[in-house]
Design an enzyme around this catalytic site. Structure first.
Site, PDB file in Angstrom:
ATOM      1  N   GLY A   5       0.791  -1.237   0.000  1.00 44.16           N
ATOM      2  CA  GLY A   5       0.000   0.000   0.000  1.00 44.16           C
ATOM      3  C   GLY A   5       0.819   1.280   0.000  1.00 44.16           C
ATOM      4  O   GLY A   5       0.657   2.129  -0.884  1.00 44.16           O
ATOM      5  N   ASP A  30      -2.097   0.840  -3.174  1.00 42.95           N
ATOM      6  CA  ASP A  30      -3.435   1.447  -3.097  1.00 42.95           C
ATOM      7  C   ASP A  30      -3.758   2.153  -4.408  1.00 42.95           C
ATOM      8  O   ASP A  30      -4.873   2.066  -4.923  1.00 42.95           O
ATOM      9  CB  ASP A  30      -3.521   2.458  -1.940  1.00 42.95           C
ATOM     10  CG  ASP A  30      -3.350   1.821  -0.572  1.00 42.95           C
ATOM     11  OD1 ASP A  30      -3.648   0.624  -0.425  1.00 42.95           O
ATOM     12  OD2 ASP A  30      -2.928   2.538   0.352  1.00 42.95           O
TER      13      ASP A  30
END
Length: 127
Positions: free
Chosen positions: A60, A65
């Protein structure tokens, strides 16, 4: 697989055990999806469910993300399950907000906690 629905799995560090447990409990339903996940979350899901095929993207904070956000924007992701940790400050919080915004803009089902994820999976297992 062509036509197979795609689910994205993400979990903040303090929620990774919960995501692995969720995947273990719903392995049969998850197997019907193409699964993409951020790097570490995907690794934890694969450890918990060796039979699941998980496409692991970047971690992430390193852009995972954003990779999933791009997949939402291009219509490649049909559902997002993102176990967030609201009690821990995230240095990449703007990426998290952008991701949830994209899921809202493109009107895909999104669960940010286990209770909602359980309902989404139960609903999808009825298909």
């Amino acid at each position: 697989m062509e036509g197979q629905r795609c689910i994205a799995l993400i979990a903040h560090d303090e929620k990774k055990d919960d995501m692995a447990d969720f995947a273990r409990h719903h392995q049969k339903v998850l197997a019907s999806f193409r699964i993409v996940a951020t790097g570490t979350t995907g690794g934890r899901v694969q450890e918990a469910c060796p039979g699941l095929e998980v496409i692991r993207l970047k971690s992430g904070p390193l852009g995972g993300d954003q990779q999933i956000g791009a997949m939402i924007a291009t219509g490649e992701v049909d559902m997002l399950i993102f176990f967030t940790d609201p009690l821990t400050a995230m240095p990449h919080d703007v990426d998290v907000k952008a991701l949830t915004r994209l899921a809202t803009v493109y009107d895909i089902p999104m669960a940010l906690n286990r209770a909602t994820a359980e309902n989404l999976i139960d609903f999808n297992s009825a298909d």
